[in-house]
Enzyme design. Structure first.
Site, PDB file in Angstrom:
ATOM      1  N   GLN A   7       0.845  -1.200   0.000  1.00  0.00           N
ATOM      2  CA  GLN A   7       0.000   0.000   0.000  1.00  0.00           C
ATOM      3  C   GLN A   7       0.881   1.250   0.000  1.00  0.00           C
ATOM      4  OE1 GLN A   7      -1.697   0.764   3.812  1.00  0.00           O
ATOM      5  NE2 GLN A   7      -3.545   1.695   2.983  1.00  0.00           N
ATOM      6  N   GLY A   8       0.841   2.008  -1.064  1.00  0.00           N
ATOM      7  CA  GLY A   8       1.681   3.208  -1.174  1.00  0.00           C
ATOM      8  C   GLY A   8       0.886   4.470  -0.915  1.00  0.00           C
ATOM      9  N   TYR A   9       0.641   4.760   0.355  1.00  0.00           N
ATOM     10  CA  TYR A   9      -0.077   5.981   0.720  1.00  0.00           C
ATOM     11  C   TYR A   9       0.890   6.985   1.360  1.00  0.00           C
ATOM     12  CZ  TYR A   9      -4.816   3.918   0.242  1.00  0.00           C
ATOM     13  OH  TYR A   9      -5.976   3.353  -0.211  1.00  0.00           O
ATOM     14  N   SER A  10       1.473   6.601   2.537  1.00  0.00           N
ATOM     15  CA  SER A  10       2.235   7.562   3.349  1.00  0.00           C
ATOM     16  C   SER A  10       3.495   8.054   2.637  1.00  0.00           C
ATOM     17  CB  SER A  10       2.665   6.922   4.666  1.00  0.00           C
ATOM     18  OG  SER A  10       1.562   6.358   5.319  1.00  0.00           O
ATOM     19  N   GLU A  13      -8.997  -1.719   5.587  1.00  0.00           N
ATOM     20  CA  GLU A  13      -7.775  -1.890   6.382  1.00  0.00           C
ATOM     21  C   GLU A  13      -8.121  -1.842   7.866  1.00  0.00           C
ATOM     22  OE1 GLU A  13      -4.710   1.032   5.726  1.00  0.00           O
ATOM     23  OE2 GLU A  13      -3.294  -0.060   6.991  1.00  0.00           O
ATOM     24  N   SER A  19       4.668  -1.205   4.025  1.00  0.00           N
ATOM     25  CA  SER A  19       4.871  -2.562   4.556  1.00  0.00           C
ATOM     26  C   SER A  19       5.031  -3.550   3.407  1.00  0.00           C
ATOM     27  CB  SER A  19       3.678  -3.003   5.405  1.00  0.00           C
ATOM     28  OG  SER A  19       3.459  -2.098   6.446  1.00  0.00           O
TER      29      SER A  19
HETATM   30  C1  LIG Z   1       2.853  -0.990  11.556  1.00  0.00           C
HETATM   31  C2  LIG Z   1       2.660   0.092  10.523  1.00  0.00           C
HETATM   32  C3  LIG Z   1       2.433  -0.271   9.193  1.00  0.00           C
HETATM   33  C4  LIG Z   1       2.251   0.735   8.225  1.00  0.00           C
HETATM   34  N1  LIG Z   1       2.080   0.335   6.915  1.00  0.00           N
HETATM   35  C5  LIG Z   1       1.884   1.271   5.970  1.00  0.00           C
HETATM   36  C6  LIG Z   1       1.731   0.896   4.604  1.00  0.00           C
HETATM   37  O1  LIG Z   1       1.808  -0.292   4.252  1.00  0.00           O
HETATM   38  N2  LIG Z   1       1.536   1.864   3.684  1.00  0.00           N
HETATM   39  C7  LIG Z   1       1.459   3.185   4.013  1.00  0.00           C
HETATM   40  O2  LIG Z   1       1.227   3.999   3.125  1.00  0.00           O
HETATM   41  N3  LIG Z   1       1.646   3.603   5.301  1.00  0.00           N
HETATM   42  C8  LIG Z   1       1.864   2.663   6.279  1.00  0.00           C
HETATM   43  N4  LIG Z   1       2.062   3.057   7.590  1.00  0.00           N
HETATM   44  C9  LIG Z   1       2.131   4.475   7.896  1.00  0.00           C
HETATM   45  C10 LIG Z   1       0.908   4.996   8.658  1.00  0.00           C
HETATM   46  O3  LIG Z   1      -0.224   5.077   7.823  1.00  0.00           O
HETATM   47  C11 LIG Z   1       1.302   6.376   9.230  1.00  0.00           C
HETATM   48  O4  LIG Z   1       2.375   6.158  10.131  1.00  0.00           O
HETATM   49  C12 LIG Z   1       0.149   7.020   9.940  1.00  0.00           C
HETATM   50  O5  LIG Z   1      -0.840   7.423   9.034  1.00  0.00           O
HETATM   51  C13 LIG Z   1       0.606   8.237  10.785  1.00  0.00           C
HETATM   52  O6  LIG Z   1       1.360   9.103  10.009  1.00  0.00           O
HETATM   53  P1  LIG Z   1       2.796   9.631  10.510  1.00  0.00           P
HETATM   54  O7  LIG Z   1       3.633   8.450  10.883  1.00  0.00           O
HETATM   55  O8  LIG Z   1       3.334  10.543   9.452  1.00  0.00           O
HETATM   56  O9  LIG Z   1       2.510  10.427  11.841  1.00  0.00           O
HETATM   57  P2  LIG Z   1       1.965  11.935  11.976  1.00  0.00           P
HETATM   58  O10 LIG Z   1       0.853  12.152  10.999  1.00  0.00           O
HETATM   59  O11 LIG Z   1       3.132  12.859  11.894  1.00  0.00           O
HETATM   60  O12 LIG Z   1       1.382  11.938  13.423  1.00  0.00           O
HETATM   61  C14 LIG Z   1       2.211  12.047  14.586  1.00  0.00           C
HETATM   62  C15 LIG Z   1       1.306  12.152  15.801  1.00  0.00           C
HETATM   63  O13 LIG Z   1       0.487  13.334  15.717  1.00  0.00           O
HETATM   64  C16 LIG Z   1      -0.893  12.994  15.857  1.00  0.00           C
HETATM   65  N5  LIG Z   1      -1.712  13.840  14.963  1.00  0.00           N
HETATM   66  C17 LIG Z   1      -1.440  14.157  13.667  1.00  0.00           C
HETATM   67  N6  LIG Z   1      -2.447  14.904  13.162  1.00  0.00           N
HETATM   68  C18 LIG Z   1      -3.376  15.064  14.152  1.00  0.00           C
HETATM   69  C19 LIG Z   1      -4.633  15.734  14.232  1.00  0.00           C
HETATM   70  N7  LIG Z   1      -5.172  16.384  13.202  1.00  0.00           N
HETATM   71  N8  LIG Z   1      -5.315  15.690  15.414  1.00  0.00           N
HETATM   72  C20 LIG Z   1      -4.789  15.013  16.492  1.00  0.00           C
HETATM   73  N9  LIG Z   1      -3.597  14.376  16.458  1.00  0.00           N
HETATM   74  C21 LIG Z   1      -2.897  14.377  15.315  1.00  0.00           C
HETATM   75  C22 LIG Z   1      -0.991  11.537  15.444  1.00  0.00           C
HETATM   76  O14 LIG Z   1      -2.089  10.874  16.066  1.00  0.00           O
HETATM   77  C23 LIG Z   1       0.336  10.967  15.941  1.00  0.00           C
HETATM   78  O15 LIG Z   1       0.231  10.630  17.306  1.00  0.00           O
HETATM   79  C24 LIG Z   1       2.273   2.099   8.580  1.00  0.00           C
HETATM   80  C25 LIG Z   1       2.520   2.460   9.914  1.00  0.00           C
HETATM   81  C26 LIG Z   1       2.715   1.473  10.872  1.00  0.00           C
HETATM   82  C27 LIG Z   1       3.013   1.894  12.284  1.00  0.00           C
END
Ligand SMILES: Cc1cc2nc3c(=O)[nH]c(=O)nc-3n(C[C@H](O)[C@H](O)[C@H](O)COP(=O)(O)OP(=O)(O)OC[C@H]3O[C@@H](n4cnc5c(N)ncnc54)[C@H](O)[C@@H]3O)c2cc1C
Length: 403
Positions: A124-127, A242, A159
């Site tokens: 999944q290529g989102y982040s 998901e 992942s």
């Molecule tokens: C085990 C695992 C598997 C993953 N697999 C994939 C994958 O296959 N493909 C993919 O694309 N991504 C994947 N991810 C990424 C995941 O989708 C992101 O880590 C997640 O969306 C959070 O983004 P970030 O890490 O940039 O954190 P940030 O967005 O920077 O957030 C940091 C903190 O700030 C808080 N925060 C941010 N915005 C707000 C708001 N508006 N209100 C309140 N709090 C807020 C968050 O809750 C968090 O605690 C995976 C992550 C994990 C841990």
């Protein structure tokens, strides 16, 4: 809420149990590799109408009428028997239902069947580095050049990308449109020239995550899912699937049973830890959450059986948040019970296996791993906002100004 299954459903459960007597495979079939055995049994389960029940036959499913209660029975019984059922992978669990909703006929026929069997693996290529919770700010771009999209940029936390054959991902195709409107959903062959996958080391010691770099990667134009610039709506559908994959109450119950076993077998001050009132109190507290998850799950099924719309399905929105919190709590109790064994590093086998913990290092791995699902598929804070705003209609949280 009626927690009893009707006689017809109990009969269905018996049919599933009879079928599951065929697992594990015996005699000659037991000599096949583990993957071959699983594939063979899964094919039989599809034929029998237990696995991929409501996916039409022409796309590799069993072609049965949708029935949430039957799905629940199958999940429970297959989980109990340790038998291979629906794959909880990105391909089978997330892409296939998304394509059923938004894909073209050609995409459904080409991509769903091998995703269901696991013959083709997906990621999944989102982040992206600057776009996690605020996903719609993503910058990885796709420009139409004749009959191909040309992709440039980077994804992160992808992942299993190093093992994937394809990626479903979000790419900015309309740089001048507002941020949600300029995104398209593309299916990318991971063997395409210009893709560089770099594994990232995680604290469990494994490298399940990767960074993926795109340098002029050419993607056939027909690999666009839904309409150009409307990928945001498609991506929401994938995320619902998901989140549904995370927070499985059967898995919680089994892990809780293992935790009770651990408390029985751990000796503290010369006595089993379970005889300690403080330990028992923590176990009871966790079991309360596990039972609530089971009941909430039943409520969700009852609502879906009655055909109630999504708005009435707040339990579904809560399942991921609640499930990930409960598993973290459960694993924290296990970790405390381990004492000094909690300092052991997980083994390769622990890291590879999705199976039950049951060894000290297995519990260590499960504890460390339990922290991730609360972030994956949308962090808990974001999930809380969704429940508050969409589930209960509360005022919107403060948002940063639009870029
Ligand atoms: C085990 C695992 C598997 C993953 N697999 C994939 C994958 O296959 N493909 C993919 O694309 N991504 C994947 N991810 C990424 C995941 O989708 C992101 O880590 C997640 O969306 C959070 O983004 P970030 O890490 O940039 O954190 P940030 O967005 O920077 O957030 C940091 C903190 O700030 C808080 N925060 C941010 N915005 C707000 C708001 N508006 N209100 C309140 N709090 C807020 C968050 O809750 C968090 O605690 C995976 C992550 C994990 C841990």
């Amino acid at each position: 809420m009626d927690l009893q299954y009707s006689e017809a459903y109990q009969e269905f459960r018996r049919e599933v149990q009879v079928f599951l007597a065929g697992w594990p495979l015996q005699a000659e079939e037991a000599k096949l590799s583990a993957e071959e055995q699983e594939a063979l049994f899964r094919a039989r389960a599809i034929e029998a109408g237990f696995v991929y029940r409501d996916i039409p036959k022409q796309y590799g499913g069993a072609g049965c009428e949708p029935d949430g209660l039957k799905d629940a029975i199958v999940r429970e019984e297959f989980y109990r028997a340790g038998a291979p059922g629906n794959l909880p992978t990105q391909g089978a669990g997330m892409l296939a239902p998304t394509l059923l909703e938004f894909g073209s006929e050609a995409q459904k026929k080409r991509f769903i069947p091998p995703a269901l069997t696991g013959e083709e693996a997906w990621c999944q290529g989102y982040s992206e580095p600057g776009s996690g919770s605020d996903l719609a700010s993503l910058q990885c771009s796709a420009r139409l050049d004749g009959d191909h999209w040309v992709v440039n940029g980077q994804k992160i936390w992808t992942s299993n990308a190093h093992e994937a054959d394809f990626m479903f991902g979000l790419f900015r195709t309309e740089p001048d449109a507002s941020k949600h409107a300029g995104i398209s959903y593309l299916l990318v062959d991971m063997k395409s020239p210009g893709i560089d996958v770099r594994p990232l080391r995680e604290m469990t010691g494994s490298s399940e995550f990767t960074e993926v770099f795109f340098d002029d990667v050419r993607v056939p134009a027909e690999n666009l899912v839904g309409k150009r610039g409307e990928g945001w709506a498609v991506s929401r559908a994938t995320l619902v699937h998901e989140r549904n994959l995370i927070g499985n109450p059967n898995m919680m119950r089994e892990t809780f049973d293992d935790l009770v076993e651990l408390a029985r077998n751990t000796i503290r001050n010369g006595r089993p830890a379970i005889e300690d009132a403080h330990v028992r109190q923590r176990l009871v507290e966790v079991e309360g959450y596990v039972r609530t998850a089971e009941t909430s799950n039943m409520r969700q099924f009852s609502a879906s059986v009655r055909g109630e719309p999504l708005k009435a399905m707040r339990p579904m929105m809560m399942a991921k948040l609640y499930g990930t919190d409960t598993v973290q709590m459960l694993q924290a109790v296990a970790y405390d019970l381990l004492g000094s064994e909690g300092m052991l590093a997980p083994t390769e086998e622990d890291i590879r296996g999705w199976s039950r913990s049951n060894t000290p290092t297995g519990w260590v791995e499960a504890y460390i791993f339990s922290l991730g699902p609360a972030i994956a598929g949308g962090a808990s804070n974001i999930q809380l906002n969704i429940i508050g705003e969409r589930g209960y209609g509360l005022p919107r949280d403060l948002r940063p100004p639009a870029k």
